[in-house]
Structures are given as structure tokens and as C-alpha cells.
Design a protein around this motif. Structure first.
Motif, mmCIF file in Angstrom:
data_model
loop_
_atom_site.group_PDB
_atom_site.id
_atom_site.type_symbol
_atom_site.label_atom_id
_atom_site.label_comp_id
_atom_site.label_asym_id
_atom_site.label_seq_id
_atom_site.Cartn_x
_atom_site.Cartn_y
_atom_site.Cartn_z
ATOM 1 N N TRP A 1 0.833 -1.202 0.000
ATOM 2 C CA TRP A 1 0.000 0.000 0.000
ATOM 3 C C TRP A 1 0.864 1.246 0.000
ATOM 4 C CZ3 TRP A 1 -1.576 -2.751 4.884
ATOM 5 C CH2 TRP A 1 -2.535 -3.737 4.634
ATOM 6 N N ALA A 2 0.374 2.265 -0.720
ATOM 7 C CA ALA A 2 0.944 3.606 -0.664
ATOM 8 C C ALA A 2 -0.209 4.591 -0.852
ATOM 9 C CB ALA A 2 2.024 3.796 -1.718
ATOM 10 N N ILE B 1 4.013 3.163 -6.712
ATOM 11 C CA ILE B 1 4.556 1.803 -6.554
ATOM 12 C C ILE B 1 5.134 1.378 -7.898
ATOM 13 C CG2 ILE B 1 4.030 -0.623 -6.101
ATOM 14 C CD1 ILE B 1 1.799 0.253 -4.248
ATOM 15 N N ALA B 2 6.353 0.897 -7.886
ATOM 16 C CA ALA B 2 6.978 0.341 -9.090
ATOM 17 C C ALA B 2 7.680 -0.956 -8.710
ATOM 18 C CB ALA B 2 7.976 1.330 -9.696
ATOM 19 N N ASP C 1 -2.847 -2.599 -7.648
ATOM 20 C CA ASP C 1 -3.505 -1.801 -8.673
ATOM 21 C C ASP C 1 -3.820 -0.424 -8.108
ATOM 22 O OD1 ASP C 1 -5.597 -2.317 -6.919
ATOM 23 O OD2 ASP C 1 -6.538 -3.819 -8.196
ATOM 24 N N THR C 2 -4.756 0.263 -8.722
ATOM 25 C CA THR C 2 -5.072 1.620 -8.286
ATOM 26 C C THR C 2 -5.599 1.664 -6.857
ATOM 27 O OG1 THR C 2 -7.254 1.414 -9.348
ATOM 28 C CG2 THR C 2 -5.494 2.464 -10.623
ATOM 29 N N ASN C 3 -6.195 0.582 -6.389
ATOM 30 C CA ASN C 3 -6.663 0.551 -5.003
ATOM 31 C C ASN C 3 -5.489 0.577 -4.021
ATOM 32 O OD1 ASN C 3 -8.836 0.268 -3.026
ATOM 33 N ND2 ASN C 3 -7.998 -1.782 -2.655
ATOM 34 N N SER C 4 -4.337 0.107 -4.457
ATOM 35 C CA SER C 4 -3.145 0.116 -3.599
ATOM 36 C C SER C 4 -2.588 1.518 -3.417
ATOM 37 C CB SER C 4 -2.056 -0.770 -4.208
ATOM 38 O OG SER C 4 -2.525 -2.075 -4.463
ATOM 39 N N VAL D 1 0.919 2.967 -10.383
ATOM 40 C CA VAL D 1 1.476 1.619 -10.241
ATOM 41 C C VAL D 1 2.120 1.235 -11.566
ATOM 42 C CG1 VAL D 1 0.974 -0.817 -9.878
ATOM 43 C CG2 VAL D 1 -0.214 0.907 -8.513
ATOM 44 N N ARG D 2 3.385 0.817 -11.508
ATOM 45 C CA ARG D 2 4.077 0.364 -12.700
ATOM 46 C C ARG D 2 4.700 -1.005 -12.416
ATOM 47 N NH1 ARG D 2 1.428 3.865 -14.226
ATOM 48 N NH2 ARG D 2 2.008 5.776 -15.345
ATOM 49 N N LEU D 3 4.337 -1.990 -13.223
ATOM 50 C CA LEU D 3 4.879 -3.343 -13.117
ATOM 51 C C LEU D 3 5.677 -3.599 -14.387
ATOM 52 C CD1 LEU D 3 1.647 -5.127 -11.818
ATOM 53 C CD2 LEU D 3 3.462 -4.028 -10.481
#
Length: 430
Positions: free
Chosen positions: A355-356, A378-379, A393-396, A415-417
Motif C-alpha cells: 500500500w501507498a 509503486i513500481a 492496482d489503483t486501489n493500492s 502503479v508500474r509493473l
């Protein structure tokens, strides 16, 4: 303790006592030694903050058991040649203010936390990464067992001497005050000294279920009441700190930005701006603005989330949690923005959660409403993806909610994976 010969077999305990309710413990007292005899490969029951003359400590292995050890990393360099194991203990490393980069701790073998242990790394770096970073280097595995926590704490501007950033202390009563640090001036750029720790792990990272890396609220400080003039006016509004903090006092209760923009307060035109990189987050979250509530002792803005930066040579297995959330504003104050999480590994796996998220904006009296903090960033860079935990995802990286009225929520973060190419890949650009 000034001595010629050492024959002591007992323990040294100058720990602080615990408070009540939401108040945290007092800090451990200091222990000065003219020699290094107390620092063996097994430290049991000792509880103190070391301020001695030792400049280099390199045990072959180190076990802390039922111990509290705070080390100011200025002239002291710590390198454990074997394994470092914490059993029901706290090890706190406090970085030296003003430098740009340092190896704050080096462990050649495994670093293992078990039985409710805590490892806290407080950055003293005054430049933001990549130029500045406190580095914890682990040669093999980093293992965080159930009920154990690692706290990576960014450089706190006001908080280094005003409060313990890892405890409750007296946040509920507004005494965040260090007279040596000036408050951000209206319509000026707030301080941007957000240096943060970085962990470099040679082999694998294991965060067991119930274990955590917790950087929630460990970024830039939120705005709060200025005790220096001792003028308890109800309408004093102070900005939060950080590049995502709102830059004018005319907009009370504005949420901080990071991965997106912060939410606006009831009378504002907008919250703090977005900043940083979505692909490589290297900055902590920013603090929300204090609102103009009636009580001088509350309405403090939420602090931003910290930065969790992990470079793992092998597996990053997270069955517990990594938390870089921003704090919610107190009473009617604004939320801090979510921090950053950047993980580079070969194999990303586990059943946990990351989470962030931004902190929520507050409300008070039916007419004072504040904006939410923006979500963070988050990456995750990986070669193999075997994640079975909560969806990242966006919820994180959701933004904090608004306090009500015409105030708005913070924007969602990023978020980038990114799947790394296998070794030996050749790119030809013409």
C-alpha cells in the motif's frame, strides 16, 4: 563509564519508561564507554543509546536478545561479518545529518528479525535520492518473521528532535516543535530534504505473514500549530513539508500531492502538486496542511508516507505487508500523500499486500472540511511474476477521502509493473 580494566558481567539498562494511552515511551538514555568491551557478538538485556568513542564495530556475528540498542551513525561504522539476528529486540540506526550517502549498516550474512523485533533506520541524508541515500547492505537473506517490523524513516525536517517518528508520543496534542527548524513561509517552496534509506539484499527477501516493512507516516511532516510565538490564535494555518505540499496559507486544509494532486480544502482552489517518477519512485510522500480549527492543539496535517526501496538479488517473497501510506489529518486538517515503494528483484512472489495510499481529510464543526492526500507511487521491476497476494492496482495507491462539503479527495497514485529482460538480451537501435 571511564575504566582501565573491564570485568563487568551484568547488564546496562537506561531504557525509557512507557507512557499511558496514546503516549509513547521515553527514549533510552545514553551510555558512554571509553572502551569497546560491552560490544561482543552476543548482547543480552542491555538497553541504551551508545554515545561512546568507538568508530568501527565489526563483529564476526551478532545476536541481540531482549535488548534495545540505538546507534548514532556519525563516526561509527557497523559491519557484521556473519549473521545479524534480533530476538525480541530493537536496533535503531540514526543517520548523520548533512551527508549525501553512507553504508549505515553492512551484514555479510543473513539479517534475521524474530520474536517481535524491530529494526529502525532513520535517514540523516539531506539530499533526496538518487543523490542521497542511507544504505543497508545484506549479503545473503533478509528475513522478517511474524510480528516483526522494519521501519525506514525519511529525513523528518522537524521530527528528528521533536518527537519519536515511530511512536504515538504526543501527536494528539500538537507539540511537534523544534525551535531550530523554521516553519515554511507562506507562498514559498517548502523544504525538500527527503533523503531516505535503501536496502540492498544479495540473495532473498522474506517477509513472513504478520511481518512488515512499515513506512506509514514516515515521510515529510504535516503542518501543525507553531508553538514558537506561543500565540494560540485559532486561525493559524501552516503548510506541510515536501514538494507535494500546498504552497500558500490562503488555502487551509489542502491535501498533499505525490502520485497525483492532493484534494482541495473547502475554500481552496486545489491541493498540492504531483511529483516524482512513476517508473522509479525515489521520494517520500508530503505532508498535508493544518486547518484553521478552533483548538490550537489539534487540526494537524497528516504526515506523508515514507519510501520503501528494495534491491533484491533473488526472490522478493512478501507474505506480510509493505505499508507506505500517508497519515490522515487530525480533526479538520488535510491528509498526507502516500509514499513510494520501489522493488527490483528476479522473482516477485507472496500472498501479502502493498500500500501507498493517501491519508483522509478531516472535518470539524460542520463547516471546516479538508482534502485528502494523493496516492503514492509503486513500481516493481521483476523477471518472474508469481504474485498471489492482494492485487497491486489503483486501489493500492488510492487517494484519501475528503472531509466533506466542497472539499475533494486526493487523486489516485501510480502503479508500474515492469518485466526486466533476461540477461544477455541485446537491443539494437538504428
Amino acid at each position: 563509564m571511564h575504566y582501565t580494566n573491564w570485568a563487568w558481567q551484568g547488564t546496562n539498562d537506561v531504557n525509557g519508561s512507557y507512557g499511558v494511552a496514546s503516549f509513547g515511551p521515553g527514549e533510552p538514555g545514553t551510555l558512554y564507554l571509553t572502551g569497546t568491551n560491552l560490544f561482543s557478538s552476543l548482547i543480552v538485556g542491555h538497553k541504551f543509546r551508545y554515545v561512546g568513542a568507538m568508530t568501527n564495530w565489526e563483529p564476526e556475528g551478532l545476536v541481540l536478545s531482549n535488548a534495545t540498542l540505538w546507534l548514532d551513525i556519525s563516526n561509527l561504522q557497523v559491519r557484521v561479518r556473519g549473521d545479524l539476528k534480533l530476538f525480541n529486540s530493537e536496533l535503531r540506526l540514526i543517520g548523520m545529518e548533512g551527508h549525501t550517502v553512507t553504508n549505515i549498516l553492512t551484514v555479510d550474512g543473513d539479517l534475521i528479525l524474530t520474536n517481535g523485533s524491530r529494526l529502525s533506520v532513520l535517514s540523516g541524508v539531506t539530499n533526496e535520492p538518487p543523490e542521497g541515500a542511507e544504505v543497508v547492505r545484506v549479503g545473503r537473506d533478509l528475513i522478517v518473521a511474524t510480528n516483526c517490523i522494519i521501519y525506514p524513516v525519511s529525513w523528518f525536517s522537524l521530527r528528528r528532535t521533536a518527537q519519536d517518528p515511530l511512536g504515538a508520543t504526543s501527536r494528539e496534542h500538537g507539540f511537534f516543535y523544534d525551535p531550530t527548524v523554521l516553519f515554511p513561509a507562506p507562498n514559498s517552496v517548502a523544504a525538500t530534504n527527503g533523503g531516505s534509506p535503501r536496502f540492498v539484499i544479495g540473495r532473498h527477501l522474506y517477509i513472513n505473514s504478520g511481518g512488515a516493512i512499515d513506512a506509514s507516516g514516515c515521510g515529510y511532516a504535516g503542518g501543525f500549530y507553531d508553538m514558537s510565538p506561543y500565540n494560540r490564535g485559532w486561525d493559524l494555518v501552516h503548510l506541510g513539508w515536501g514538494p507535494g505540499a500546498i504552497q500558500t496559507n490562503w488555502f487551509p486544509g489542502s491535501g498533499a500531492g505525490h502520485g497525483g494532486a492532493g484534494g482541495k480544502g473547502r475554500y481552496g482552489t486545489g491541493g498540492g502538486p504531483a511529483y516524482g517518477s512513476s517508473n522509479a519512485p525515489v521520494r517520500p510522500g508530503s505532508g498535508g496542511a493544518r486547518s484553521d480549527g478552533n483548538n490550537w492543539y489539534d487540526n494537524n496535517g497528516g504526515a506523508g508516507g515514507g519510501l520503501v526501496r528494495l534491491n533484491v538479488g533473488g526472490d522478493a517473497r512478501i507474505d506480510g505487508r509493505i505499508n507506505a501510506n500517508g497519515q490522515s489529518g487530525m480533526a479538520s486538517a488535510a491528509g498526507g500523500s502516500g509514499g513510494g515503494i520501489w522493488i527490483v528483484c528476479k522473482r516477485f512472489t507472496g500472498t501479502g499486500a502493498l500500500w501507498a495510499r493517501g491519508g483522509n481529510g478531516g472535518a470539524k464543526g460542520g463547516y471546516i472540511y479538508s482534502g485528502g492526500g494523493a496516492g503514492g507511487r509503486i513500481a516493481i521491476w521483476y523477471q518472474q511474476w508469481d504474485w498471489n497476494g492482494t492485487a497491486i492496482d489503483t486501489n493500492s495507491v488510492s487517494g484519501g477521502t475528503a472531509g466533506g462539503g466542497s472539499a475533494t479527495a486526493g487523486e489516485v497514485g501510480t502503479v508500474r509493473l515492469y518485466q526486466l529482460p533476461p540477461k544477455g538480451t541485446v537491443f539494437v537501435v538504428r
